[in-house]
Design a protein around this motif. Sequence first.
Motif, PDB file in Angstrom:
ATOM      1  N   GLU A  58       0.826  -1.205   0.000  1.00  0.00           N
ATOM      2  CA  GLU A  58       0.000   0.000   0.000  1.00  0.00           C
ATOM      3  C   GLU A  58       0.866   1.265   0.000  1.00  0.00           C
ATOM      4  O   GLU A  58       0.605   2.215  -0.747  1.00  0.00           O
ATOM      5  CB  GLU A  58      -0.911  -0.005   1.235  1.00  0.00           C
ATOM      6  N   LEU A  59       1.909   1.278   0.817  1.00  0.00           N
ATOM      7  CA  LEU A  59       2.790   2.450   0.899  1.00  0.00           C
ATOM      8  C   LEU A  59       3.578   2.654  -0.393  1.00  0.00           C
ATOM      9  O   LEU A  59       3.787   3.793  -0.827  1.00  0.00           O
ATOM     10  CB  LEU A  59       3.739   2.309   2.093  1.00  0.00           C
ATOM     11  N   ILE A  60       3.993   1.562  -1.023  1.00  0.00           N
ATOM     12  CA  ILE A  60       4.698   1.662  -2.306  1.00  0.00           C
ATOM     13  C   ILE A  60       3.748   2.181  -3.382  1.00  0.00           C
ATOM     14  O   ILE A  60       4.105   3.052  -4.179  1.00  0.00           O
ATOM     15  CB  ILE A  60       5.304   0.290  -2.709  1.00  0.00           C
ATOM     16  N   GLU A  61       2.520   1.656  -3.390  1.00  0.00           N
ATOM     17  CA  GLU A  61       1.528   2.076  -4.378  1.00  0.00           C
ATOM     18  C   GLU A  61       1.216   3.571  -4.260  1.00  0.00           C
ATOM     19  O   GLU A  61       1.037   4.264  -5.252  1.00  0.00           O
ATOM     20  CB  GLU A  61       0.239   1.269  -4.185  1.00  0.00           C
ATOM     21  N   LYS A  62       1.184   4.085  -3.055  1.00  0.00           N
ATOM     22  CA  LYS A  62       0.905   5.507  -2.831  1.00  0.00           C
ATOM     23  C   LYS A  62       2.169   6.366  -2.907  1.00  0.00           C
ATOM     24  O   LYS A  62       2.134   7.562  -2.632  1.00  0.00           O
ATOM     25  CB  LYS A  62       0.224   5.702  -1.484  1.00  0.00           C
ATOM     26  N   ASN A  63       3.282   5.745  -3.281  1.00  0.00           N
ATOM     27  CA  ASN A  63       4.562   6.433  -3.456  1.00  0.00           C
ATOM     28  C   ASN A  63       5.014   7.152  -2.174  1.00  0.00           C
ATOM     29  O   ASN A  63       5.475   8.285  -2.212  1.00  0.00           O
ATOM     30  CB  ASN A  63       4.496   7.408  -4.632  1.00  0.00           C
ATOM     31  N   LEU A  64       4.867   6.461  -1.039  1.00  0.00           N
ATOM     32  CA  LEU A  64       5.291   7.019   0.240  1.00  0.00           C
ATOM     33  C   LEU A  64       6.637   6.468   0.704  1.00  0.00           C
ATOM     34  O   LEU A  64       7.340   7.112   1.473  1.00  0.00           O
ATOM     35  CB  LEU A  64       4.236   6.752   1.316  1.00  0.00           C
ATOM     36  N   ILE A  65       6.957   5.250   0.258  1.00  0.00           N
ATOM     37  CA  ILE A  65       8.237   4.641   0.611  1.00  0.00           C
ATOM     38  C   ILE A  65       8.884   4.080  -0.639  1.00  0.00           C
ATOM     39  O   ILE A  65       8.228   3.882  -1.667  1.00  0.00           O
ATOM     40  CB  ILE A  65       8.092   3.521   1.668  1.00  0.00           C
ATOM     41  N   TYR A  66      10.174   3.826  -0.521  1.00  0.00           N
ATOM     42  CA  TYR A  66      10.952   3.290  -1.626  1.00  0.00           C
ATOM     43  C   TYR A  66      11.827   2.181  -1.064  1.00  0.00           C
ATOM     44  O   TYR A  66      12.543   2.397  -0.086  1.00  0.00           O
ATOM     45  CB  TYR A  66      11.804   4.409  -2.227  1.00  0.00           C
ATOM     46  N   LEU A  67      11.758   0.989  -1.663  1.00  0.00           N
ATOM     47  CA  LEU A  67      12.517  -0.155  -1.182  1.00  0.00           C
ATOM     48  C   LEU A  67      13.568  -0.546  -2.208  1.00  0.00           C
ATOM     49  O   LEU A  67      13.270  -0.598  -3.409  1.00  0.00           O
ATOM     50  CB  LEU A  67      11.596  -1.350  -0.941  1.00  0.00           C
ATOM     51  N   THR A  68      14.781  -0.811  -1.726  1.00  0.00           N
ATOM     52  CA  THR A  68      15.878  -1.231  -2.600  1.00  0.00           C
ATOM     53  C   THR A  68      16.671  -2.336  -1.924  1.00  0.00           C
ATOM     54  O   THR A  68      16.549  -2.545  -0.715  1.00  0.00           O
ATOM     55  CB  THR A  68      16.835  -0.070  -2.910  1.00  0.00           C
ATOM     56  N   ASP A  69      17.490  -3.017  -2.727  1.00  0.00           N
ATOM     57  CA  ASP A  69      18.444  -3.940  -2.121  1.00  0.00           C
ATOM     58  C   ASP A  69      19.704  -3.154  -1.784  1.00  0.00           C
ATOM     59  O   ASP A  69      19.742  -1.935  -1.922  1.00  0.00           O
ATOM     60  CB  ASP A  69      18.724  -5.132  -3.043  1.00  0.00           C
ATOM     61  N   TYR A  70      20.750  -3.837  -1.342  1.00  0.00           N
ATOM     62  CA  TYR A  70      21.961  -3.134  -0.904  1.00  0.00           C
ATOM     63  C   TYR A  70      22.650  -2.380  -2.037  1.00  0.00           C
ATOM     64  O   TYR A  70      23.380  -1.428  -1.795  1.00  0.00           O
ATOM     65  CB  TYR A  70      22.933  -4.099  -0.218  1.00  0.00           C
ATOM     66  N   ARG A  71      22.396  -2.775  -3.287  1.00  0.00           N
ATOM     67  CA  ARG A  71      23.010  -2.090  -4.431  1.00  0.00           C
ATOM     68  C   ARG A  71      22.169  -0.926  -4.942  1.00  0.00           C
ATOM     69  O   ARG A  71      22.576  -0.224  -5.854  1.00  0.00           O
ATOM     70  CB  ARG A  71      23.228  -3.093  -5.571  1.00  0.00           C
ATOM     71  N   GLY A  72      20.967  -0.759  -4.393  1.00  0.00           N
ATOM     72  CA  GLY A  72      20.095   0.329  -4.828  1.00  0.00           C
ATOM     73  C   GLY A  72      19.095  -0.071  -5.896  1.00  0.00           C
ATOM     74  O   GLY A  72      18.422   0.777  -6.467  1.00  0.00           O
ATOM     75  N   ILE A  73      18.972  -1.369  -6.184  1.00  0.00           N
ATOM     76  CA  ILE A  73      18.013  -1.850  -7.178  1.00  0.00           C
ATOM     77  C   ILE A  73      16.621  -1.867  -6.550  1.00  0.00           C
ATOM     78  O   ILE A  73      16.433  -2.419  -5.466  1.00  0.00           O
ATOM     79  CB  ILE A  73      18.405  -3.258  -7.684  1.00  0.00           C
ATOM     80  N   PRO A  74      15.622  -1.241  -7.205  1.00  0.00           N
ATOM     81  CA  PRO A  74      14.267  -1.159  -6.636  1.00  0.00           C
ATOM     82  C   PRO A  74      13.638  -2.535  -6.406  1.00  0.00           C
ATOM     83  O   PRO A  74      13.812  -3.453  -7.210  1.00  0.00           O
ATOM     84  CB  PRO A  74      13.478  -0.388  -7.686  1.00  0.00           C
ATOM     85  N   LEU A  75      12.898  -2.655  -5.302  1.00  0.00           N
ATOM     86  CA  LEU A  75      12.181  -3.883  -4.948  1.00  0.00           C
ATOM     87  C   LEU A  75      10.720  -3.513  -4.720  1.00  0.00           C
ATOM     88  O   LEU A  75      10.303  -3.284  -3.597  1.00  0.00           O
ATOM     89  CB  LEU A  75      12.769  -4.506  -3.678  1.00  0.00           C
ATOM     90  N   SER A  76       9.937  -3.467  -5.786  1.00  0.00           N
ATOM     91  CA  SER A  76       8.561  -2.980  -5.659  1.00  0.00           C
ATOM     92  C   SER A  76       7.533  -4.093  -5.489  1.00  0.00           C
ATOM     93  O   SER A  76       6.420  -3.830  -5.042  1.00  0.00           O
ATOM     94  CB  SER A  76       8.198  -2.104  -6.856  1.00  0.00           C
ATOM     95  N   THR A  77       7.876  -5.335  -5.816  1.00  0.00           N
ATOM     96  CA  THR A  77       6.902  -6.421  -5.690  1.00  0.00           C
ATOM     97  C   THR A  77       7.291  -7.354  -4.539  1.00  0.00           C
ATOM     98  O   THR A  77       8.466  -7.467  -4.190  1.00  0.00           O
ATOM     99  CB  THR A  77       6.825  -7.248  -6.991  1.00  0.00           C
ATOM    100  N   PRO A  78       6.293  -8.049  -3.972  1.00  0.00           N
ATOM    101  CA  PRO A  78       6.606  -8.998  -2.893  1.00  0.00           C
ATOM    102  C   PRO A  78       7.587 -10.087  -3.328  1.00  0.00           C
ATOM    103  O   PRO A  78       8.428 -10.518  -2.546  1.00  0.00           O
ATOM    104  CB  PRO A  78       5.245  -9.595  -2.538  1.00  0.00           C
ATOM    105  N   LYS A  79       7.496 -10.513  -4.577  1.00  0.00           N
ATOM    106  CA  LYS A  79       8.400 -11.557  -5.074  1.00  0.00           C
ATOM    107  C   LYS A  79       9.850 -11.058  -5.086  1.00  0.00           C
ATOM    108  O   LYS A  79      10.761 -11.769  -4.673  1.00  0.00           O
ATOM    109  CB  LYS A  79       7.982 -11.985  -6.485  1.00  0.00           C
ATOM    110  N   GLN A  80      10.055  -9.825  -5.534  1.00  0.00           N
ATOM    111  CA  GLN A  80      11.400  -9.248  -5.530  1.00  0.00           C
ATOM    112  C   GLN A  80      11.930  -9.119  -4.109  1.00  0.00           C
ATOM    113  O   GLN A  80      13.092  -9.391  -3.840  1.00  0.00           O
ATOM    114  CB  GLN A  80      11.401  -7.873  -6.196  1.00  0.00           C
ATOM    115  N   ARG A  81      11.070  -8.704  -3.195  1.00  0.00           N
ATOM    116  CA  ARG A  81      11.494  -8.534  -1.806  1.00  0.00           C
ATOM    117  C   ARG A  81      11.832  -9.868  -1.160  1.00  0.00           C
ATOM    118  O   ARG A  81      12.741  -9.962  -0.345  1.00  0.00           O
ATOM    119  CB  ARG A  81      10.400  -7.811  -1.005  1.00  0.00           C
ATOM    120  N   LYS A  82      11.095 -10.915  -1.516  1.00  0.00           N
ATOM    121  CA  LYS A  82      11.343 -12.227  -0.929  1.00  0.00           C
ATOM    122  C   LYS A  82      12.695 -12.780  -1.368  1.00  0.00           C
ATOM    123  O   LYS A  82      13.380 -13.465  -0.608  1.00  0.00           O
ATOM    124  CB  LYS A  82      10.226 -13.189  -1.318  1.00  0.00           C
TER     125      LYS A  82
END
Length: 169
Positions: A73-97
């Motif tokens: 929800e927070l990603i969809e509303k553009n309130l937070i930004y998730l990345t891995d240690y290299r700075g590659i975006p992780l926007s889906t649950p599969k990427q985060r897992k």
Amino acid sequence: MKLNKTTPVPNDFFDSIMADISSSAVRVYLKIVRNTYGWRDENGYPKKRDWISHSQFSKVGLSNRSVTNALDELIEKNLIYLTDYRGIPLSTPKQRKQAQRIFYSIVNNSENNTYPNAKNDKTKAQILRPTKEISIPKYNANERMPDNIRMQQIIQEEAQKQTRRDNWL
């Protein structure tokens, strides 16, 4: 004004965002704010991002599924930004897992930036170690400078930090 043991939260969050998101998303957002804006480097600048393990979110009283839904929800509303240690975006649950460590950061959409120094000084905030790794440096006796010089430095640093704190309001 000195505000010890506090964490600055962007005013936009209280003024317009909080009413439009779920209570789980509010808890997760505030945890991320605490782990980023709530920590300062030695120069007084807030952290831009922090590694937060999924289990740390259980401290806000949410199940793993609720945390995942709140993050989406927070990603969809553009309130937070998730990345891995290299700075590659992780926007889906599969990427985060699949990621070993997820770094969380707050997206500041307001034109009136709450943290003006942080916008102009991205490199200092980016090189901060995650909260779990911050430690006070140890000095050997032969590396120390004279006490009077060190005291002057401390007084100047504290005055600069207080000036930055005063400008936060």
